[in-house]
Design an enzyme around this catalytic site. Sequence first.
Site, PDB file in Angstrom:
ATOM      1  N   TRP A   1      41.859  47.970  -8.949  1.00 52.53           N
ATOM      2  CA  TRP A   1      41.959  49.286  -8.813  1.00 52.53           C
ATOM      3  C   TRP A   1      41.522  49.772 -10.367  1.00 52.53           C
ATOM      4  O   TRP A   1      41.657  48.820 -11.210  1.00 52.53           O
ATOM      5  CB  TRP A   1      43.040  49.799  -8.597  1.00 52.53           C
ATOM      6  CG  TRP A   1      44.214  49.964  -9.410  1.00 52.53           C
ATOM      7  CD1 TRP A   1      44.831  50.832 -10.060  1.00 52.53           C
ATOM      8  CD2 TRP A   1      45.262  48.905  -9.480  1.00 52.53           C
ATOM      9  NE1 TRP A   1      46.158  50.592 -10.505  1.00 52.53           N
ATOM     10  CE2 TRP A   1      46.343  49.313 -10.200  1.00 52.53           C
ATOM     11  CE3 TRP A   1      45.380  47.379  -9.077  1.00 52.53           C
ATOM     12  CZ2 TRP A   1      47.550  48.558 -10.778  1.00 52.53           C
ATOM     13  CZ3 TRP A   1      46.602  46.628  -9.518  1.00 52.53           C
ATOM     14  CH2 TRP A   1      47.407  47.211 -10.452  1.00 52.53           C
TER      15      TRP A   1
ATOM     16  N   ASP B   1      44.743  41.660 -10.576  1.00 52.55           N
ATOM     17  CA  ASP B   1      46.011  40.981 -10.347  1.00 52.55           C
ATOM     18  C   ASP B   1      45.546  39.653 -10.702  1.00 52.55           C
ATOM     19  O   ASP B   1      44.408  38.914 -10.591  1.00 52.55           O
ATOM     20  CB  ASP B   1      46.053  40.993  -8.563  1.00 52.55           C
ATOM     21  CG  ASP B   1      46.773  42.419  -8.653  1.00 52.55           C
ATOM     22  OD1 ASP B   1      47.001  43.014  -9.302  1.00 52.55           O
ATOM     23  OD2 ASP B   1      46.747  43.005  -7.420  1.00 52.55           O
TER      24      ASP B   1
END
Lengths: 181, 373
Positions: free
Chosen positions: A109, A128
């Site tokens: 994101w 991540d």
Amino acid sequence: MSGFDLDGMGERLLRRMAGNSSRRSFLTKLGATIVAAPVFPLLPVSRARAAKPDRSPEAKTEFARNAQTKDDTKCNYWRYCAIDGSLCSCCGGGVASCPAGTEPSPVSWVGTCINPDDGNAYLIAYRDCCGKAGCGQCGCDNTDRETQLYMPQLNNNVIWCFGTSSMEYHCSTAVMVGKAQ
Amino acid sequence: MASAQPAAAPSGDPNGLQPEEAYTHKLPPLSQRWGFVRGGWESGGTRILDGDSGKMLGLVQTTRWSDLALDPAGKAIYVAETIWSKINRGTRQDYIAVYDPVTLALLSEIPLPGRLIIGAMKNNFVISDDGKTGFVYNFSPASSVNVVDLEKRKMGRVVELPGCASLMPVAGVGFASLCSDGTIATVALAGKAPVITHSQPFFKAAEDPIFDSYIYDRGTGTAVFLTYTGLIRTAKMGAAPTVGEAWSIQAAAGLRPGDTRPLDINWMPGGRQLMALHRKTGTLYVLMHRGEYWTQKEDGEEIWVVDLASRKVKKRVPLKVRASNLEVTQDDKPLLFMTGDEGATIIMDGTSFEQKHKVERTGGGIIATVGGE
């Protein structure tokens, strides 16, 4: 809406892209890009539309007014304006690098954060690091211009460990994508 | 608790201590006075708490990457979850586990082609009003919905649903979700191929988003939406939803409406499962905090009690401990369940707002009640 509306622009860009093809083919292409490109160029063009951004305190979010550029193990480090999760810099990794034995997600994101040193806005990809149990250190949840699940590219809850060998979430990084305008 | 302990052999012990046999309890019938409290990020499992006694009655097996849903008639507890064969690696498995609500025994597993991995969220796994169909949101990262036949316990079709997420069932039609273009997508499942129709846009998904933990009321077929600035709307769901006009929760309390401008400090809605609806009375409970715009995940320091019919905030209840998640029981004397960062569950009377219980170490996850999901 405030004058500072960068992700409104991201949204317009996404809508334009989605509008030019069908939404479904847009997402199919998105999926293909993820497989093909280790670094997905997230919203790189949207900055062109920004006109003379207001950087006065009155135009900045609470996070931006209090952000710092010295310590990337603190939640108020400027790049973390929309991060949710454990900071990899507290887990043996860095602000843009994964701890040993974990793997960065090729997709993410995005946030648009203001660097207080130069007053510029930058696109930040919250990638991540994947493959191990949660790091558990330095949990942060910043929400500047963070929206809901129906706009997953601007939602900070989704686990983005797609395209990695394991989808287990370990920690989050804040990778510089580029200047926003 | 419902079972009697098996009779033990007589013993000559003067203190009455007798040899025992281990046995397993059953749960009493599913009660409206219970809360199903998710452990949250740090703690696995879903603890079943009795709101009256504050006691834990049992635990539903749920991993971090799972969503729990209750059969509307109370016939089963469903958990949609994702695991890997070697914990953090190996073969990925996505499935719905079906549990007996009395014995909590595993009855069945329904394999799924995938699902969104995000931790527990309220509207990612929902069940049709008749209990026959489950809808499981998937994100791969293209978005789709798995339609599951819960009667036959079989995966059905996959409906691709680009740009939309957060589901509610629509009786006699299929399901609906919110979309990034500010519309509701309604998916009709009667025909061979699903038919997706969009409402007119009615909200700005990037500028003043609707919280995706919105509420769907099965009894009236109505959804209750709340935006980051505090705009409330209801929508009558059906083949074509009818969306009502927006009104400000702050204005309903006699304050100025919320705004997106920085430095404009107001009471704002925030949290994760930040609102709950007592269906019979149309009472909406909302977690509110003081702050600027973009504080949508900040825990609530007050509960605002809103009467949806008159559009008035009837009461503001300050909280001793901030809460992130809130749910209400659906009986005539409602109880509020709340969790937050502390990892404890607060149980409060939903009318007098007196705290009844604080249950430590339950985890700070989202909460389900019977008829409230």
